[in-house]
Design an enzyme around this catalytic site. Structure first.
Site, short mmCIF file in Angstrom:
data_model
loop_
_atom_site.label_atom_id
_atom_site.label_comp_id
_atom_site.label_asym_id
_atom_site.label_seq_id
_atom_site.Cartn_x
_atom_site.Cartn_y
_atom_site.Cartn_z
N GLU A 105 34.18 28.78 54.08
CA GLU A 105 35.28 29.74 54.08
C GLU A 105 34.75 31.15 53.87
O GLU A 105 34.12 31.44 52.86
CB GLU A 105 36.29 29.38 52.99
CG GLU A 105 36.86 27.97 53.16
CD GLU A 105 37.97 27.66 52.15
OE1 GLU A 105 38.39 28.57 51.41
OE2 GLU A 105 38.40 26.49 52.12
N ASN B 210 33.43 28.45 49.42
CA ASN B 210 33.63 29.88 49.66
C ASN B 210 32.28 30.56 49.76
O ASN B 210 31.43 30.39 48.89
CB ASN B 210 34.46 30.48 48.53
CG ASN B 210 35.86 29.93 48.54
OD1 ASN B 210 36.68 30.31 49.39
ND2 ASN B 210 36.15 29.01 47.63
N GLU C 122 47.79 28.14 52.68
CA GLU C 122 47.34 28.16 51.29
C GLU C 122 48.45 28.63 50.37
O GLU C 122 49.32 29.39 50.78
CB GLU C 122 46.18 29.15 51.14
CG GLU C 122 44.82 28.53 51.15
CD GLU C 122 43.79 29.53 50.66
OE1 GLU C 122 43.21 29.27 49.61
OE2 GLU C 122 43.59 30.56 51.33
N GLU D 91 38.92 22.04 48.15
CA GLU D 91 38.20 23.32 48.16
C GLU D 91 37.51 23.47 46.81
O GLU D 91 38.14 23.25 45.77
CB GLU D 91 39.16 24.49 48.38
CG GLU D 91 38.43 25.83 48.29
CD GLU D 91 39.30 27.06 48.55
OE1 GLU D 91 40.51 26.90 48.81
OE2 GLU D 91 38.76 28.17 48.48
P1 C2E Z 1 40.46 31.76 47.62
O1 C2E Z 1 39.28 31.23 48.37
O2 C2E Z 1 41.56 32.34 48.41
O3 C2E Z 1 40.92 30.56 46.72
C1 C2E Z 1 42.24 30.22 46.56
C2 C2E Z 1 42.77 30.81 45.30
O4 C2E Z 1 44.17 30.59 45.23
C3 C2E Z 1 42.17 30.13 44.08
O5 C2E Z 1 42.08 31.12 43.07
C4 C2E Z 1 43.24 29.10 43.72
O6 C2E Z 1 43.23 28.74 42.36
C5 C2E Z 1 44.50 29.89 44.07
N1 C2E Z 1 45.63 29.01 44.35
C6 C2E Z 1 45.58 27.73 44.81
N2 C2E Z 1 46.82 27.25 45.01
C7 C2E Z 1 47.67 28.24 44.66
C8 C2E Z 1 49.11 28.35 44.63
O7 C2E Z 1 49.86 27.42 44.97
N3 C2E Z 1 49.62 29.52 44.23
C9 C2E Z 1 48.84 30.56 43.83
N4 C2E Z 1 49.43 31.69 43.43
N5 C2E Z 1 47.48 30.50 43.84
C10 C2E Z 1 46.92 29.34 44.25
P2 C2E Z 1 40.81 31.25 42.19
O8 C2E Z 1 40.29 29.91 41.83
O9 C2E Z 1 41.19 32.20 41.13
O10 C2E Z 1 39.75 31.91 43.14
C11 C2E Z 1 39.90 33.22 43.51
C12 C2E Z 1 38.96 33.59 44.60
O11 C2E Z 1 37.60 33.61 44.11
C13 C2E Z 1 38.92 32.62 45.73
O12 C2E Z 1 39.97 32.87 46.56
C14 C2E Z 1 37.59 32.92 46.38
O13 C2E Z 1 37.70 34.02 47.25
C15 C2E Z 1 36.75 33.34 45.20
N6 C2E Z 1 35.86 32.23 44.85
C16 C2E Z 1 36.10 31.16 44.06
N7 C2E Z 1 35.01 30.36 43.99
C17 C2E Z 1 34.06 30.94 44.76
C18 C2E Z 1 32.69 30.61 45.10
O14 C2E Z 1 32.13 29.58 44.70
N8 C2E Z 1 32.01 31.47 45.91
C19 C2E Z 1 32.60 32.60 46.40
N9 C2E Z 1 31.89 33.39 47.19
N10 C2E Z 1 33.87 32.94 46.11
C20 C2E Z 1 34.60 32.13 45.30
CA CA Z 2 38.82 29.92 49.89
CA CA Z 3 42.19 32.00 50.45
#
Ligand code: C2E
Ligand code: CA
Ligand code: CA
Length: 588
Positions: free
Chosen positions: A451, A419, A538, A360
């Site tokens: 996603e 995403n 996830e 991802e």
């Molecule tokens: P998401 O799509 O639900 O991404 C998964 C989030 O969970 C990511 O946070 C990831 O680092 C985190 N995660 C992964 N494995 C674990 C785990 O084992 N435990 C826990 N507690 N967390 C885990 P991240 O990187 O902070 O991203 C947060 C959100 O930001 C993402 O949630 C997504 O909704 C958004 N996002 C990130 N990149 C993009 C992008 O390029 N475009 C858009 N539109 N949204 C993005």
């Molecule tokens: Ca996602």
């Molecule tokens: Ca997610």
């Protein structure tokens, strides 16, 4: 401001009018002074003409300084004043040749009159000017009448040609129904006002106004009724606008407004005042204040984003885009424009085979002063400030650049999860843009998962749904992200345009501690199976969670237990470490 049906040439904004008049006053003054130098002796009269010339120069200064803020009607004074000055100078001239030269300045009035005012008013100014100055010349007795008529002919010809040119120029940039500027006229005005705002470091705000439920008026009462509403609204707003404002019909039932000198909050108040003029017609509007360095398109996109917010909030309201007041948003815009956002890749594993099947892509922003900004924070900021489309495109392109290079060294085609926000999906061109990018890198469409969060999937915008369906037709996989956090979608699972569910982190966190959660998960697994949907768990952090997911038959998983989000260089090492006979695997 008489933008509406008066037939006033659209080119003649108060700023433009003041500028042209100032140029004529300045050149008229200089012409007068030069003519004096070449005239026959006659001290008193020569001084008087010199004084008139200097007055004209002072008039030019006044016009440049204050003219742009005058109401249109005020410009009758300098135009008529010019006739007076020219007439007086011609009367005072010490010889016929000088009188004729001074009288010829009246040509400026002819051009002004038709450039600024509608044809009837222009004709009135021209008649007064030509008759007045001709009378002065004839009464002098030293200029032959045919010579006076010759001068008149030249002046009248100039006026006529100006009228035609101004009319043609304004027609190309005017909406025939309302008489307002059309999109092209608006664009020209925006260009001019933006340059002026930057030069003077003055604020400029833009607004988009959209009539609510206009389609219904058209559908039920007919197009004529719809047209009448548009004209009524245009007339009412046009009459109430501040003098320097530019109102345009942007197309359909959408109007655009430029408010030079007004900051966002003041512009918002002004637009709210205007829209309150028609209690019967609901108007949604979005306002944005120009940020220095921003292009026309960026400003209008932010106004459009604010309009979207207003509509989303239930219509019949105005929203102000907050970017101008938020330095972090400005910095994010610059970082996106400069391609300074990074991407971290988190492995997605297939539990049965312990193999990595994809990653991802997660956006990363390393702010020079603040360090890493949490994605939740800057993604929300990007959505509020209409930056999410370029951001999403940057993340996808960067991912494709980095992962195609990785594919070349490993020979393995991963699945790429991206995403996507509904704001991106609101653009009808979105699927085509994604498809073009995939083609550019030779990335198979069926190896891309789009996603979209569960809550955003509930958006009822038809275009979002259509785009998701188009993406699926193109072969991409659509996934409901953060599944289990929304409320209504479980009951509508069969109608949502998705093929995969990504179970939210919070859901997995409690799966080993709450038997009811485990039971619920078992039901969701069965449900997804029955509907032929893929399921991804996830946020898997512990071996207990992993074991529970395997026991329940979940096929795909993602989480810190398997791999954290990492830069592509780390990912390459991570994958190489887990390579078994060419297939990547993880220890369960
Ligand atoms: P998401 O799509 O639900 O991404 C998964 C989030 O969970 C990511 O946070 C990831 O680092 C985190 N995660 C992964 N494995 C674990 C785990 O084992 N435990 C826990 N507690 N967390 C885990 P991240 O990187 O902070 O991203 C947060 C959100 O930001 C993402 O949630 C997504 O909704 C958004 N996002 C990130 N990149 C993009 C992008 O390029 N475009 C858009 N539109 N949204 C993005
Ligand atoms: Ca996602
Ligand atoms: Ca997610």
């Amino acid at each position: 401001m008489q933008h509406a049906r008066s037939g006033t040439p659209e080119v003649a904004t108060p700023r433009m009018t003041a500028r042209v008049l100032a140029v004529f006053y300045a050149f008229g003054g200089v012409t007068g002074l030069l003519a004096v130098l070449g005239s026959a002796p006659g001290t008193g009269r020569r001084w008087a003409i010199t004084a008139l010339g200097i007055s004209a120069l002072l008039g030019a200064v006044v016009l440049v300084r204050w003219g742009p803020h005058w109401p249109r009607a005020a410009f009758h004074v300098p135009v008529a004043g010019a006739t007076g000055l020219v007439g007086a100078a011609a009367a005072l001239a010490t010889d016929p040749l000088t009188a004729l030269v001074l009288a010829s300045i009246i040509a400026f009035v002819a051009v002004d009159a038709f450039f600024f005012f509608r044809p009837v008013v222009g004709l009135a100014h021209l008649s007064v000017a030509v008759l007045g100055v001709s009378t002065v010349l004839v009464l002098r007795g030293d200029v032959p009448v045919p010579t006076v008529l010759a001068l008149d002919t030249v002046v009248i010809a100039l006026g006529t040609v100006t009228r035609d040119l101004a009319w043609r120029a304004s027609r190309a940039s005017r909406d025939p129904l309302t008489g307002l500027a059309n999109r092209r006229g608006f664009d020209d005005a925006l260009q001019e006002l933006l340059a002026a705002a930057e030069r003077r470091a003055e604020p400029l705000s833009a607004a988009l106004l959209d009539l609510d439920h206009f389609k219904q008026i058209n559908d039920t009462d007919g197009h004529e009724a719809g047209d009448r509403v548009l004209v009524r609204v245009a007339d009412a707003w046009g009459a109430e606008l501040p003098p320097a404002a530019v109102l345009a019909r942007h197309g359909g039932d959408e109007f655009a407004l430029l408010l030079p000198g007004l900051t966002g909050p003041v512009a918002l108040a002004e637009v709210e005042r205007l829209t309150a003029l028609h209690p019967g017609i609901g108007v949604s509007c979005g306002v944005a204040q120009h940020i220095p360095g921003e292009t026309k398109a960026q400003l209008m996109r932010r106004a459009d984003a604010a309009l979207y917010v207003a509509k989303d909030g239930g219509r019949d309201r105005c929203a102000l885009d907050g970017a101008a007041g938020d330095p972090l948003a400005t910095e994010l815009a610059a970082a996106v424009a400069a391609g300074q956002l990074g991407v971290a890749f988190q492995p997605v594993v297939e539990l049965a085979g312990n193999r990595v099947i994809g990653v991802e892509a997660l956006a990363r922003w390393d702010h020079p002063g603040r360090g890493a900004v949490p994605p939740d924070e800057f993604i929300a900021l990007a959505e509020q400030h209409d930056l999410i489309t370029p951001l999403g495109e940057l993340v996808l392109r960067t991912s494709l650049v980095q992962l195609t290079a990785l594919r070349e060294t490993t020979g393995v085609q991963l699945v790429l999860g991206i995403n996507v926000s509904v704001h991106e999906l609101a653009d009808p061109d979105y699927p085509q843009r994604v498809a073009a990018l995939l083609a550019e890198f030779g990335w198979p469409a069926d190896h891309v998962v789009v996603e979209v969060t569960e809550t955003q999937l509930e958006s009822d915008a038809a275009v979002v749904r259509q785009n998701l369906e188009t993406l699926m037709r193109l072969g991409l996989i659509v996934a409901a992200d953060d599944f289990g956090t929304g409320y209504s979608s479980l009951s509508r699972l069969d109608v949502l345009p998705v093929q995969h569910l990504k179970l939210d982190t919070s859901f997995i966190a409690s799966v080993t501690t709450s038997p009811r959660r485990a039971q619920l998960l078992a039901s969701i697994v069965a449900l997804a199976d029955n509907l032929g949907m893929g399921l991804v768990a996830e946020g898997v952090e512990t071996v207990e969670q992993d074991a529970e997911l395997r026991r329940l038959g979940v096929l795909l998983a993602q989480g810190w237990l398997y791999g954290r989000p990492m830069a592509v260089t780390e990912l390459a090492v991570w994958l190489a470490d887990r390579s078994v006979d060419g297939a990547f695997s993880v220890a369960g």
